[in-house]
Design an enzyme around this catalytic site. Structure first.
Site, PDB file in Angstrom:
ATOM      1  N   SER A  28       0.791  -1.239   0.000  1.00  0.00           N
ATOM      2  CA  SER A  28       0.000   0.000   0.000  1.00  0.00           C
ATOM      3  C   SER A  28       0.821   1.286   0.000  1.00  0.00           C
ATOM      4  CB  SER A  28      -0.924   0.026   1.214  1.00  0.00           C
ATOM      5  OG  SER A  28      -2.173  -0.492   0.858  1.00  0.00           O
TER       6      SER A  28
ATOM      7  N   TYR B 259      -2.635  -2.283 -10.816  1.00  0.00           N
ATOM      8  CA  TYR B 259      -2.706  -2.158  -9.355  1.00  0.00           C
ATOM      9  C   TYR B 259      -1.897  -3.280  -8.672  1.00  0.00           C
ATOM     10  CZ  TYR B 259      -4.588  -2.272  -4.622  1.00  0.00           C
ATOM     11  OH  TYR B 259      -4.707  -2.302  -3.248  1.00  0.00           O
TER      12      TYR B 259
ATOM     13  N   TYR C 286      -4.770   2.989   7.887  1.00  0.00           N
ATOM     14  CA  TYR C 286      -6.097   2.353   7.823  1.00  0.00           C
ATOM     15  C   TYR C 286      -6.934   2.707   9.055  1.00  0.00           C
ATOM     16  CZ  TYR C 286      -3.430  -0.372   4.486  1.00  0.00           C
ATOM     17  OH  TYR C 286      -2.622  -0.760   3.472  1.00  0.00           O
TER      18      TYR C 286
ATOM     19  N   VAL D 191       0.905  -3.926   3.689  1.00  0.00           N
ATOM     20  CA  VAL D 191       0.852  -5.263   4.284  1.00  0.00           C
ATOM     21  C   VAL D 191       2.124  -6.084   4.042  1.00  0.00           C
ATOM     22  CG1 VAL D 191      -1.673  -5.442   4.335  1.00  0.00           C
ATOM     23  CG2 VAL D 191      -0.419  -6.307   2.354  1.00  0.00           C
TER      24      VAL D 191
ATOM     25  N   LYS E 126       0.664   3.428  -2.948  1.00  0.00           N
ATOM     26  CA  LYS E 126      -0.487   4.315  -3.179  1.00  0.00           C
ATOM     27  C   LYS E 126      -0.098   5.795  -3.079  1.00  0.00           C
ATOM     28  CE  LYS E 126      -3.563   0.663  -1.509  1.00  0.00           C
ATOM     29  NZ  LYS E 126      -4.370   0.145  -0.381  1.00  0.00           N
TER      30      LYS E 126
END
Ligand code: GLU
Length: 306
Positions: free
Chosen positions: A63, A190, A242, A260, A66
């Protein structure tokens, strides 16, 4: 002030917690990783590097990618249009891969939950997933000041083979008119962007670029507009960990983005970037040892935002 001795002590402290977490098991390739690895690196806005432990062991960015895709999408679409039409800037309080709010809200809450990140990925220009990925790769190499960053083919294949939840999110977004273009091409990009190998040193440099108002401390190249670097640090603080973002703001108080794969990148404005790597995750998908290192550093350096 951050010293080598302090970094050393923070790693020793973090190591007390790795046995309490577990590596991500919903991606089969990640489940096989030694969960006791732990490393930390700090890169200052002047380009000084301090590191301890497993700071040069490669892991998949997940992540944390991102951040880079968001900057590219802002470049391609413009911040106003992206945040108005495609993705919001509010925390959700839900897990990173949650699907629950898609039916009640027109667009994903923020660019860091999977639904938001898949939407952002669809906004990046490129004729196909390969072209988009080449642009992404070139950019992440600059952000991390490492031209050797490459795709981890086995993690990519593993994610692609098992990513049905992300597939469900993407098809739902397509049906709602948020995601445009070919869904499988978007997902392929992605999965690839999540599967590039980086180290704690790499993601510390990424944090330092954001801390340095978008300019690389080593090459002095301006990679991000200062206003966008500021906006992204704000999003990191409110949504970067998160549904653990609130707790992290209270206990650590730095803008951060986790993945992760076990990485966390931190950006302390005008001071430094910090990268940590520890694949033992807590129940929210954040590196447990990594958070403990950052708690330790934040307390000893006395430089939390709050
Ligand atoms: N590739 C991962 C996924 O889509 C990223 C999640 C994460 O790092 O939080 O599930």
């Amino acid at each position: 002030m951050l010293t080598q001795a302090l970094l050393h002590d923070s790693l020793k402290y973090g190591k007390c917690f790795t046995s309490l977490g577990k590596s991500a098991d919903y991606i089969p390739e990640l489940a096989r990783i030694n969960k006791h690895r732990l490393g930390v690196c700090a890169v200052s806005c002047q380009g000084e590097i301090l590191e301890e432990g497993d700071s040069r062991i490669p892991f998949t960015i997940q992540s944390i990618s991102k951040l880079a895709s968001l900057i590219l999408a802002i470049r391609d679409l413009g911040a106003e249009s992206l945040f108005q039409d495609k993705v919001g800037v509010e925390p959700t309080g839900d897990p990173f891969n949650s699907i629950i709010k898609l039916e009640t809200k027109t667009r994903p809450f923020n660019p860091f939950i999977n639904a938001g990140a898949i939407t952002v990925a669809s906004c990046i220009q490129g004729a196909n997933s390969n072209e988009k990925f080449q642009r992404f790769l070139e950019f992440i190499r600059k952000l991390c000041h490492n031209c050797d960053i490459t795709l981890n083919e086995s993690v990519y294949q593993s994610e692609k083979a098992t990513g049905d939840r992300n597939r469900a999110l993407a098809y739902y977004l397509k049906a709602s008119g948020i995601l445009e273009g070919d869904v499988e091409e978007c997902l392929d990009f992605y999965f690839k962007m999540c599967s590039v190998n980086v180290t704690a040193v790499d993601i510390a440099c990424l944090g330092a670029v954001l801390a340095n108002e978008g300019t690389c401390p080593f090459t002095k190249e301006k990679l991000i507009e200062p206003a966008n670097a500021k906006a992204i640090r704000a999003l990191m603080l409110t949504c970067g960990m998160y549904d653990g973002s609130g707790t992290f703001a209270m206990t650590v108080g730095f803008p951060a983005k986790s993945g992760v794969g076990g990485g966390i990148t931190v950006s302390i404005a005008k001071q430094m970037g910090i990268g940590v790597y520890g694949p033992a995750l807590d129940e929210r998908g954040n590196s447990l040892g990594g958070i403990k290192i950052l708690e330790y550093l934040s307390e000893k350096m006395e430089c939390t935002l709050f």
